[in-house]
Scaffold this motif. Sequence first.
Motif, PDB file in Angstrom:
ATOM      1  N   ASP A  13      43.921  32.584  38.994  1.00 41.74           N
ATOM      2  CA  ASP A  13      43.481  31.513  38.107  1.00 41.74           C
ATOM      3  C   ASP A  13      41.981  31.318  38.325  1.00 41.74           C
ATOM      4  N   LYS A  14      41.171  31.828  37.404  1.00 36.64           N
ATOM      5  CA  LYS A  14      39.715  31.790  37.564  1.00 36.64           C
ATOM      6  C   LYS A  14      39.187  30.347  37.586  1.00 36.64           C
ATOM      7  N   LYS A  15      39.826  29.461  36.815  1.00 37.90           N
ATOM      8  CA  LYS A  15      39.403  28.057  36.816  1.00 37.90           C
ATOM      9  C   LYS A  15      39.666  27.406  38.163  1.00 37.90           C
ATOM     10  N   ALA A  16      40.814  27.733  38.762  1.00 38.09           N
ATOM     11  CA  ALA A  16      41.141  27.185  40.081  1.00 38.09           C
ATOM     12  C   ALA A  16      40.158  27.695  41.129  1.00 38.09           C
ATOM     13  N   PHE A  17      39.780  28.960  41.022  1.00 37.29           N
ATOM     14  CA  PHE A  17      38.812  29.536  41.955  1.00 37.29           C
ATOM     15  C   PHE A  17      37.471  28.819  41.845  1.00 37.29           C
ATOM     16  N   GLN A  18      37.015  28.582  40.617  1.00 38.33           N
ATOM     17  CA  GLN A  18      35.740  27.899  40.422  1.00 38.33           C
ATOM     18  C   GLN A  18      35.824  26.456  40.894  1.00 38.33           C
ATOM     19  N   MET A  19      36.970  25.824  40.686  1.00 36.62           N
ATOM     20  CA  MET A  19      37.169  24.456  41.151  1.00 36.62           C
ATOM     21  C   MET A  19      37.073  24.381  42.672  1.00 36.62           C
ATOM     22  N   ALA A  20      37.651  25.384  43.340  1.00 36.97           N
ATOM     23  CA  ALA A  20      37.593  25.427  44.802  1.00 36.97           C
ATOM     24  C   ALA A  20      36.146  25.542  45.276  1.00 36.97           C
ATOM     25  N   VAL A  21      35.371  26.394  44.620  1.00 34.17           N
ATOM     26  CA  VAL A  21      33.953  26.551  44.966  1.00 34.17           C
ATOM     27  C   VAL A  21      33.213  25.226  44.802  1.00 34.17           C
ATOM     28  N   ASP A  22      33.415  24.553  43.674  1.00 31.43           N
ATOM     29  CA  ASP A  22      32.738  23.285  43.410  1.00 31.43           C
ATOM     30  C   ASP A  22      33.132  22.211  44.421  1.00 31.43           C
ATOM     31  N   ASP A  23      34.426  22.129  44.745  1.00 29.03           N
ATOM     32  CA  ASP A  23      34.902  21.125  45.700  1.00 29.03           C
ATOM     33  C   ASP A  23      34.279  21.343  47.079  1.00 29.03           C
ATOM     34  N   ILE A  24      34.190  22.587  47.508  1.00 26.51           N
ATOM     35  CA  ILE A  24      33.608  22.879  48.814  1.00 26.51           C
ATOM     36  C   ILE A  24      32.123  22.548  48.835  1.00 26.51           C
ATOM     37  N   LEU A  25      31.429  22.870  47.760  1.00 23.73           N
ATOM     38  CA  LEU A  25      29.989  22.590  47.685  1.00 23.73           C
ATOM     39  C   LEU A  25      29.691  21.095  47.746  1.00 23.73           C
ATOM     40  N   GLN A  26      30.601  20.288  47.235  1.00 20.60           N
ATOM     41  CA  GLN A  26      30.382  18.842  47.175  1.00 20.60           C
ATOM     42  C   GLN A  26      30.889  18.092  48.412  1.00 20.60           C
ATOM     43  N   ALA A  27      31.561  18.803  49.302  1.00 16.60           N
ATOM     44  CA  ALA A  27      32.195  18.138  50.444  1.00 16.60           C
ATOM     45  C   ALA A  27      31.188  17.767  51.529  1.00 16.60           C
ATOM     46  N   ARG A  28      31.454  16.645  52.180  1.00 15.68           N
ATOM     47  CA  ARG A  28      30.664  16.240  53.343  1.00 15.68           C
ATOM     48  C   ARG A  28      31.069  17.068  54.565  1.00 15.68           C
ATOM     49  N   THR A  29      32.387  17.142  54.792  1.00 15.18           N
ATOM     50  CA  THR A  29      32.933  17.918  55.899  1.00 15.18           C
ATOM     51  C   THR A  29      34.017  18.842  55.360  1.00 15.18           C
ATOM     52  N   ILE A  30      34.049  20.058  55.858  1.00 13.23           N
ATOM     53  CA  ILE A  30      35.039  21.038  55.425  1.00 13.23           C
ATOM     54  C   ILE A  30      35.980  21.330  56.603  1.00 13.23           C
ATOM     55  N   TYR A  31      37.263  21.070  56.403  1.00 10.44           N
ATOM     56  CA  TYR A  31      38.273  21.363  57.420  1.00 10.44           C
ATOM     57  C   TYR A  31      39.037  22.618  56.997  1.00 10.44           C
ATOM     58  N   VAL A  32      39.315  23.500  57.966  1.00  9.57           N
ATOM     59  CA  VAL A  32      40.072  24.715  57.688  1.00  9.57           C
ATOM     60  C   VAL A  32      41.288  24.747  58.607  1.00  9.57           C
ATOM     61  N   VAL A  33      42.482  24.903  58.005  1.00  9.92           N
ATOM     62  CA  VAL A  33      43.728  24.885  58.769  1.00  9.92           C
ATOM     63  C   VAL A  33      44.539  26.142  58.475  1.00  9.92           C
ATOM     64  N   GLY A  34      44.922  26.850  59.526  1.00  5.64           N
ATOM     65  CA  GLY A  34      45.789  28.013  59.393  1.00  5.64           C
ATOM     66  C   GLY A  34      46.307  28.370  60.771  1.00  5.64           C
ATOM     67  N   ILE A  35      47.613  28.513  60.927  1.00  2.87           N
ATOM     68  CA  ILE A  35      48.161  28.789  62.247  1.00  2.87           C
ATOM     69  C   ILE A  35      49.001  30.059  62.240  1.00  2.87           C
ATOM     70  N   ARG A  36      49.401  30.482  63.445  1.00  2.48           N
ATOM     71  CA  ARG A  36      50.201  31.671  63.664  1.00  2.48           C
ATOM     72  C   ARG A  36      49.536  32.878  63.002  1.00  2.48           C
TER      73      ARG A  36
END
Length: 303
Positions: A125-148
């Motif tokens: 979904d190209k729109k979702a990908f672009q939305m993710a980019v925009d959200d990250i650019l606008q964020a104050r703090t970026i948290y990343v979660v992934g386990i195992r």
Amino acid sequence: MNKANAQVSDNLISRINDHYSSMSKGQKRLADYCMEHYEKAAFMTAAELGRQAEVSESTAVRFAALLGYSGFPEFHDNLEEMVRMKLNSIQRMEVTYGRIPREKILDTVLRHDENNIRMTLEQTDKKAFQMAVDDILQARTIYVVGIRSCAPLAEFLSFYLKQIFPDVRLVSTNNASEIFEQMIRISEKDVVIGISFPRYSMRTLKAMEFANNRNARVITITDSVHSPMNLYSSCNLIARSDMASIVDSLVAPLSVINALIVALCMRRQKEVVYTLKTMEQLWKEYQVYTGDEINRLDDKVSL
């Protein structure tokens, strides 16, 4: 199994039950095989499924049409979703042994990874990908979660995000309470990126729920629109992951992460160039890429 997965499962089973009395003998054999060996049938082509039920490939295709699907691929996707949350590690290994001849392991695995990337590209979904980019650019703090098995993906992503943004936090996940302690200050100004593939991590899911309750933007990198990870997300990045193995296929997810990093770098070129120049000076000053590598000049090995 979440509500979406349960609906897919119930719908498929209901279709088979509703049409069973009107099926031919061959179609009944297909139905019986799918219900008794769904964990294997979910990863078969129409030809492979036909051979197992001792019918032709065309019969398998007509079987999917009889159940009301637009074609065998749609039936196959529903069957795959039905088992996605049900297979444990031992069952996954058994499925793999049934699919891959030992002498063809390398070729088969590489082709599966190639297919995962191709399908990811087709379904992105190209729109979702672009939305993710925009959200990250606008964020104050970026948290990343992934386990195992997803922990290397989370670490890889956070490593490069830290070269672009000033406040990136890789959430360590030794236990559930630590997750909330590290995310205690998350708010609507922040974004969290959650990475999880079958079998889905409940701790990662709880982290997404916590972030959503705090009105943070939630981005998920997962394998399906039916993934429970998407329950709390505002933006879903889908990457195919062949789960029929004890080893998770994370090639396509890594490609999506690479694309995300490249897109962010292009939007923050000045910051990235400044950071890299500074780091190059530090690497040279502290011999990060010289003193700790093997030097083979004059046929001598030194550290």
